[in-house]
Structures are given as structure tokens and as C-alpha cells.
Scaffold this active site. Sequence first.
Site, mmCIF file in Angstrom:
data_model
loop_
_atom_site.group_PDB
_atom_site.id
_atom_site.type_symbol
_atom_site.label_atom_id
_atom_site.label_comp_id
_atom_site.label_asym_id
_atom_site.label_seq_id
_atom_site.Cartn_x
_atom_site.Cartn_y
_atom_site.Cartn_z
ATOM 1 N N LYS A 131 -12.889 -4.377 -6.023
ATOM 2 C CA LYS A 131 -14.004 -3.435 -6.063
ATOM 3 C C LYS A 131 -13.527 -2.047 -6.460
ATOM 4 O O LYS A 131 -14.317 -1.192 -6.806
ATOM 5 C CB LYS A 131 -14.764 -3.399 -4.725
ATOM 6 C CG LYS A 131 -13.968 -3.075 -3.462
ATOM 7 C CD LYS A 131 -14.909 -3.121 -2.271
ATOM 8 C CE LYS A 131 -14.396 -3.184 -0.857
ATOM 9 N NZ LYS A 131 -13.121 -3.520 -0.412
ATOM 10 N N LYS A 170 0.827 -1.213 0.000
ATOM 11 C CA LYS A 170 0.000 0.000 0.000
ATOM 12 C C LYS A 170 0.858 1.259 0.000
ATOM 13 O O LYS A 170 0.488 2.270 -0.593
ATOM 14 C CB LYS A 170 -0.963 0.001 1.193
ATOM 15 C CG LYS A 170 -2.103 -0.985 0.999
ATOM 16 C CD LYS A 170 -3.197 -0.805 2.032
ATOM 17 C CE LYS A 170 -4.310 -1.811 1.816
ATOM 18 N NZ LYS A 170 -5.284 -1.830 2.910
ATOM 19 N N LYS A 214 -6.067 -10.007 -8.922
ATOM 20 C CA LYS A 214 -7.334 -10.320 -8.270
ATOM 21 C C LYS A 214 -8.427 -9.338 -8.699
ATOM 22 O O LYS A 214 -8.162 -8.161 -8.883
ATOM 23 C CB LYS A 214 -7.114 -10.212 -6.752
ATOM 24 C CG LYS A 214 -8.049 -11.060 -5.926
ATOM 25 C CD LYS A 214 -7.560 -11.118 -4.484
ATOM 26 C CE LYS A 214 -8.554 -10.463 -3.548
ATOM 27 N NZ LYS A 214 -8.206 -10.589 -2.132
#
Length: 337
Positions: free
Chosen positions: A205, A120, A202
Site C-alpha cells: 500500500k 525496517k 510484494k
Amino acid sequence: MENSFQNEEKKIILSGIQPSGILTIGHYTGALRNWAAMQDEFNCYYMVADLHSITVRQTPAVLRKSTLDTAAMFIACGVDPEKSILFIQSHLPEHSQLTWVLNTFTGMGECSRMTQFKDKSANHAENINVGLFTYPVLMASDILLYQANLVPVGEDQRQHLELCRNLAQRFNNNYSETFIVPEPYIVKLGAKIMSLQDPSKKMSKSDSNSNASIFLNDDDTTIKNKIKRAVTDSGSEIKYDESRPGISNLMSLYYIATGKNYQAIEEEFSGAGYGDFKIAVAEAVAELIAPIRDKYFSVRKDEKALKEILTYGAEKASIQARKTLRKVYKKVGFVNF
Ligand code: TRP
């Protein structure tokens, strides 16, 4: 109300999902379907992890909406607020309060080693904040507050859960038995669903390309178009093979929607081409999503009822959260008048 649950014999489960966009079919197969299935056997706490989500800058109005969307989607996927405790993380100040205490038990090195923090930080180089750094400590607090025995998480959260276990043991050893040391509950059932546009990553969303993900509120036409446009590999056979991630991902979707295993799918489509197979996958997935979407819209439409469910959930959750925090405050030596 003395206890959060009537039947205290059952083991306790806690899990959460961040409210950062509409959930995808990957959340359904990887998490929500299992959450729903566990509600009779376990006492379950399911939360919308809004405190976690602000470690990445959010637009306030969007976050408010996404939080309710996410809660509604939990219900649409079968989480039953009569059986499980469904709540919004920020409604319980105890999550933040316990995090502060546990921060003082966590080494800088432990947080620096978290692969998700490293990833991140690389992806949000402009905002590597201290909250992102202690994100796993907040997650540990979520779990330990409710004395959870089992935590259903994906592989990507295993390291965070390991830290949580270490913190629980460290605290218990330093004072006396305070926290249950939780176990991961990694569900193998659901195949991992990859992006339709780049099957090496992956399905997410928050993908910037909306064709990459099937959202649980997509309409039939949208679902069918996304599957038709899905990236496939060179070759033409319907055969599961890790070196052909595109077709394998479509097979996983078909498996999820129909329950047919890879071998059965290969037999059913031997001799068929990608085009025919995509049509079948599109039909099956659309059929799987339809009842979820319908329930979602009906739950989401009645915001007053949804808020009542979440208020009730927070009240129930707070019984256990307050109990654990009181114990912790006492052990560390905070004066209580
Ligand atoms: N960090 C988790 C994720 O992004 C979400 C989460 C927050 C969670 N608190 C939790 C999961 C506690 C399990 C238990 O997937």
C-alpha cells in the site's frame, strides 16, 4: 455489558492492519476476505493498528484520515460490526499499558533478532526509534489482552507471533496462568500478490509507484490501465512458472478474481497471447473490486456513522482489555486501592 461477546463458547480471533494508506487487493485476498469468512465461527476482534504505524513518522492529518479509511475498508470487505468487534487500537489505553509490562519481560536480544526490525532499520536508517524496536511487544499485547486463541497473519508476522507465544508462556510460568498462548492461523487460500511493476516484491500500500498496486478503491479504468501496463516476462505463453514472476502474478490475480486454478487458466488461454490474457485479467479484477469500492465509498461518506461504529467497538473491546490488564497489574504487584 459483562462480556465482549454473547457466545463465549467460540474461539477468539484477533488481527490488525496498520493505517498507512489505502489497502490493496493483496490485503483483500491475504487478510480481509478471510476475516469476513471467519466471523460466524469465531469471536473476532479486528483493529486498525494506529499505535504501530507511528513507529514510522506520519503526517498527523494523513494518519487521521487513513485510520478512518482503513476502518471503512474493513467494513467494505465484509467485516460486520454487528458480529465482530471493530476498533481503533489507540482508543484503548490498555494496549500501551500492557506493552510496558511486557517490555520488562522481553530480552533486548529477542527484539534485535526480529527480521522485520532489521529490514525496517535498514529502510528507515534516519529514524530507528525505540518504538520500532519494541513493535513486536506491542503486537503481543494486542493479542494477549483479548486472550486470542488464533491470530490470522501472513508469513511475515510469524516470527512476531512466536515472540508473543514466548512472552505469554514466560509470564504464565513466572506468576500463574494469565494469558492464553495463541496459535498462528496462516491462511493458504490466497495467492501472494506481487507488485505489478516489479513482480519480485510484494504488492504494497505504500509503494512509491502507484501503478505497482491495485487499491481497493481504484475505479475500473484505473484497474484496467494498471493491469495492461503490468510488467511481464519475455516469452509469450500463459503458463504458471516461478521463473516468470510477471505472468505468474497475473495468473494469481485471475485465480483470485475467478476461482479458476492455474491449470484451468492455462487451458483457457492456450494459444492466446499476453495482450488477450491481460484484457481478461483486467475485466475479472475490475469486477471483483467494483462492489468493494462502492461499499467503501458509501461507508466512508457517512463519517458520523463510522465513528459511532468505532466508538461502540472500543467500548466492547474495553471489557476484555480491562479485565486482562487488571489481572496483570495484580500479578506483578501493583497496589490497587
Ligand atoms: N504488525 C501487523 C502487520 O503489520 C499488524 C498488527 C498489529 C497485528 N497488531 C497485530 C496483526 C496483532 C495481528 C495481530 O501486519
